[in-house]
Design a protein around this motif. Sequence first.
Motif, short mmCIF file in Angstrom:
data_model
loop_
_atom_site.label_atom_id
_atom_site.label_comp_id
_atom_site.label_asym_id
_atom_site.label_seq_id
_atom_site.Cartn_x
_atom_site.Cartn_y
_atom_site.Cartn_z
N ILE A 179 -30.06 8.63 -39.43
CA ILE A 179 -30.23 7.23 -40.04
C ILE A 179 -29.44 7.35 -41.35
O ILE A 179 -28.65 6.35 -41.83
CB ILE A 179 -31.68 6.83 -40.59
CG1 ILE A 179 -32.47 6.60 -38.81
CG2 ILE A 179 -31.63 5.47 -41.03
CD1 ILE A 179 -33.87 6.19 -38.98
N ASN A 181 -26.88 9.01 -41.83
CA ASN A 181 -25.43 9.05 -41.63
C ASN A 181 -25.21 7.47 -41.40
O ASN A 181 -24.15 7.16 -41.86
CB ASN A 181 -25.28 9.84 -40.24
CG ASN A 181 -24.64 11.29 -40.72
OD1 ASN A 181 -24.56 11.67 -41.80
ND2 ASN A 181 -24.92 12.23 -39.81
N ALA A 182 -25.96 6.92 -40.70
CA ALA A 182 -25.47 5.54 -40.47
C ALA A 182 -25.60 4.93 -41.68
O ALA A 182 -24.59 3.95 -41.89
CB ALA A 182 -26.51 4.73 -39.60
N GLN A 183 -26.41 5.07 -42.83
CA GLN A 183 -26.30 4.29 -43.91
C GLN A 183 -25.22 4.71 -44.77
O GLN A 183 -24.63 4.06 -45.39
CB GLN A 183 -27.64 4.22 -44.63
CG GLN A 183 -28.86 4.03 -43.85
CD GLN A 183 -28.78 2.36 -43.19
OE1 GLN A 183 -27.91 2.06 -42.97
NE2 GLN A 183 -29.95 1.88 -43.06
N LYS A 184 -24.85 6.21 -44.65
CA LYS A 184 -23.75 6.45 -45.57
C LYS A 184 -22.56 6.02 -45.07
O LYS A 184 -21.48 5.53 -45.81
CB LYS A 184 -23.58 8.18 -45.27
CG LYS A 184 -24.43 8.85 -46.30
CD LYS A 184 -23.75 10.22 -46.07
CE LYS A 184 -25.11 11.29 -46.57
NZ LYS A 184 -24.64 12.66 -45.81
N ALA A 185 -22.47 5.68 -43.46
CA ALA A 185 -21.25 4.86 -43.29
C ALA A 185 -21.17 3.62 -43.55
O ALA A 185 -20.12 3.00 -43.69
CB ALA A 185 -21.25 4.94 -41.55
N ARG A 186 -22.25 2.81 -44.08
CA ARG A 186 -22.29 1.67 -44.63
C ARG A 186 -22.05 1.71 -46.00
O ARG A 186 -22.51 0.80 -46.88
CB ARG A 186 -23.55 0.78 -44.27
CG ARG A 186 -23.51 0.79 -42.74
CD ARG A 186 -24.16 -0.74 -42.46
NE ARG A 186 -25.79 -0.56 -42.42
CZ ARG A 186 -26.41 -1.58 -42.67
NH1 ARG A 186 -26.08 -2.96 -42.80
NH2 ARG A 186 -27.80 -1.51 -42.62
N GLY A 187 -21.65 2.86 -46.60
CA GLY A 187 -21.24 3.02 -48.05
C GLY A 187 -22.73 3.27 -48.98
O GLY A 187 -22.48 3.30 -50.11
N ALA A 188 -23.80 3.81 -48.34
CA ALA A 188 -24.92 4.12 -49.03
C ALA A 188 -24.82 5.28 -49.69
O ALA A 188 -24.04 6.24 -49.15
CB ALA A 188 -26.13 4.02 -48.17
N LYS A 189 -25.48 5.39 -50.96
CA LYS A 189 -25.07 6.81 -51.66
C LYS A 189 -26.45 7.26 -51.93
O LYS A 189 -27.48 6.36 -52.42
CB LYS A 189 -24.35 6.72 -53.03
CG LYS A 189 -23.09 6.10 -52.68
CD LYS A 189 -21.84 6.74 -53.73
CE LYS A 189 -20.94 6.07 -53.28
NZ LYS A 189 -20.80 4.72 -52.56
N PRO A 204 -33.37 2.32 -47.26
CA PRO A 204 -32.97 2.14 -46.14
C PRO A 204 -32.93 3.12 -45.11
O PRO A 204 -32.49 3.04 -43.85
CB PRO A 204 -31.52 1.81 -46.54
CG PRO A 204 -31.45 1.48 -48.12
CD PRO A 204 -32.71 2.12 -48.53
N PRO A 208 -36.53 2.41 -41.47
CA PRO A 208 -36.26 2.61 -40.23
C PRO A 208 -36.91 3.84 -39.66
O PRO A 208 -37.23 3.88 -38.48
CB PRO A 208 -34.56 2.86 -40.27
CG PRO A 208 -33.97 2.26 -41.22
CD PRO A 208 -35.32 2.24 -42.26
N PHE B 90 -23.00 3.53 -34.71
CA PHE B 90 -23.64 4.57 -33.89
C PHE B 90 -24.15 4.16 -32.84
O PHE B 90 -24.27 3.15 -32.40
CB PHE B 90 -24.73 5.38 -35.00
CG PHE B 90 -24.10 6.25 -35.74
CD1 PHE B 90 -23.80 7.62 -35.64
CD2 PHE B 90 -23.83 5.48 -37.04
CE1 PHE B 90 -23.20 8.30 -36.79
CE2 PHE B 90 -23.09 6.42 -38.09
CZ PHE B 90 -22.73 7.87 -37.90
N PHE B 98 -33.20 -2.47 -41.73
CA PHE B 98 -34.15 -2.09 -42.62
C PHE B 98 -34.64 -3.21 -43.33
O PHE B 98 -35.71 -2.95 -43.95
CB PHE B 98 -33.93 -0.67 -43.76
CG PHE B 98 -32.82 -1.17 -44.55
CD1 PHE B 98 -31.49 -1.00 -44.13
CD2 PHE B 98 -33.06 -1.69 -45.86
CE1 PHE B 98 -30.34 -1.43 -45.13
CE2 PHE B 98 -32.01 -1.75 -46.84
CZ PHE B 98 -30.78 -1.86 -46.49
N ASN B 112 -22.80 -2.29 -51.21
CA ASN B 112 -22.36 -0.66 -51.67
C ASN B 112 -20.89 -0.53 -52.16
O ASN B 112 -20.69 0.34 -52.68
CB ASN B 112 -22.78 0.25 -50.45
CG ASN B 112 -24.24 0.33 -50.34
OD1 ASN B 112 -25.08 0.42 -51.10
ND2 ASN B 112 -24.59 0.38 -49.04
N MET B 162 -18.04 -5.16 -43.89
CA MET B 162 -17.40 -4.28 -44.71
C MET B 162 -15.78 -4.51 -44.25
O MET B 162 -15.10 -3.68 -45.29
CB MET B 162 -17.71 -2.87 -44.42
CG MET B 162 -19.27 -2.56 -45.03
SD MET B 162 -19.96 -0.99 -44.54
CE MET B 162 -18.93 0.03 -45.71
#
Lengths: 279, 284
Positions: A179, A181-189, A204, A208, B90, B98, B112, B162
């Motif tokens: 999860i 990774n999935a959020q990082k892929a959406r730009g999360a930090k 986030p 989940p 994925f 979420f 983001n 995005m």
Amino acid sequence: MRDVTIGQYYPSNSIVHRADPRFKLVIMLMFLVMVFFCDSFFSFGFLTFFVILTIALSRVPPLKVLKGLKMIIIVVIITTVLMMIFYTDGDGKPLAEWGIFHIYLNGIYASIKLAWRLMLLVLMPTLLTLTSTPTELCDGLESLLSPLKKLRFPVHELALIMSIALRLVPTLIEETDKIMNAQKARGAKFESKNPFKKIKAMLPVLIPLFVSSFRRADDLADAMDSRCYRGAKGRTRMNKLHFHVGDVLAVLLWSAVFVCILFLNYNWLGWEFIAVLGV
Amino acid sequence: MISVQKLSYVYSPKTPFTTQALFDVNMRIEDGDFFGIIGSTGAGKSTLVSHFNALTRVQKNSGTVIVDDMDLSAKKPDLNRLRAKVGMVFQYPEHQLFDDTVEKDVRFGPKNLGASADEQRALAKQAIELVGLDYGAVAERSPFELSGGQKRRVALAGVIAMKPQILILDEPTAGLDPVGKREIMELIVRIKAVCPTVVMISHNMDEIASYCNRIAVMSRGRVIGVFTPRELFGSRELLADCDVKLPLVTEIAARLCDGGAEIAHDILTEDELLDAIEKAVKHA
Ligand SMILES: Nc1ncnc2c1ncn2[C@@H]1O[C@H](COP(=O)(O)OP(=O)(O)OP(=O)(O)O)[C@@H](O)[C@H]1O
Ligand SMILES: [Mg+2]
């Protein structure tokens, strides 16, 4: 996330690995008591010899075992230093003094023993988790606690809860990884320094994770129901624990070590050589 | 463009659990490709694509991955720019939802990346409509009360919002019924109009054969080769070498061909098959 070593089992086929978990737990318990009976350098050395012997027999790389000390090294250093500078010996003369701090010879001895004791207390449990899987430990504990069933204590249920929890730790870590990774892929930090921001950034991932944990729990309950799971009553085991001669011998050996330690410290028979060794 | 050179990857190096997932992988994905990646489970497909947006970092002395002008084996690639450029969906993306409303969840990505509130809203609306959901009807609903197929669309929208140039999909149709599978594939074709490069991992040869223009076959951490669908599915030797099954339509064509009908054996889509059968019937 994967670096979290909760299940840190080190696979191998040594005698320590193959030993019956119940006996390992008993030895463990004896060992913890023993450490508190140790008082002289000789007895510490004596006990340490057997710890090293066990580590050698387990064929786990010694560095792996020593890694277990990493968590407590700070605690050890702080307590040792405090012990050293505050220890007061009524009879002796201090070796050095700065205001309220002072160092006595006996203070140095006492702090070394304290550090030694703390390290022994961590080493053996580390070795135990390196050489037994969580499931083995759960089964062993359930079997050891089974006399409590007579008192209506839910031993089986407790062991089941524990083994499910332990079993799901790696799954949960994996899921968190996915999860994140999935959020990082959406730009999360997730690297913020501010703790409030950090918690907010974790939402986030946590939401989940909770959703999937509930789903998993539901599925597991359904799966157990559909296989007619009805609790402990009348339940037999697939992997029965079996002990061997070696396990009994190991317990006997450690009992002998225990007796020796008691002798070393109390010298009931007033033997001369023990009196000399037992500083 | 994505260029992979001599890429290797080892999971949990220097432990008893170490596994090498990739061995010396070389390939190049051009702009505008609909690039398929196939191979049996554990072949290393997911590991490979997770390098493309630096979720998995290139290990030391283990080759290079270059996306357009960015070298991902460099110490500090510009992750923000990379993740805006390469969208990653994925397996089971619906598990990443979420937020309490669909619109907010889809806005997460643009937010983001630093888009303004108005931009976020506009991008979310576009994305939700692009994945074929009714914006007015779902925007304010909780994503958790939607159906499985709808959730997956929302998750896709979250990535599309995005505005990526390259879209990577890891088994986008896994766990859906045949109608759901087809809908998602048609959706991906629509998305390809705005996001020109698509990379798709799939176990479904029908999808691979009818949508991809180039296919990489992986096995045990290596890329055996990159082929066009006609090269791969038209050659029995190649299929046997790569241990790949035929798509359903190609299988039907091959059987008809074996049975004496005048039909080409390298048919890839249903339309082609129908045309060929019609012709053959007329001929007879
Ligand atoms: N997080 C991980 N830790 C250790 N090993 C892993 C991890 N993820 C994958 N592997 C191993 O790496 C290899 C490649 O895995 P990968 O997930 O890339 O395969 P895949 O081709 O995507 O398979 P699938 O079709 O099942 O998704 C496998 O042998 C797998 O066991
Ligand atoms: Mg995969």
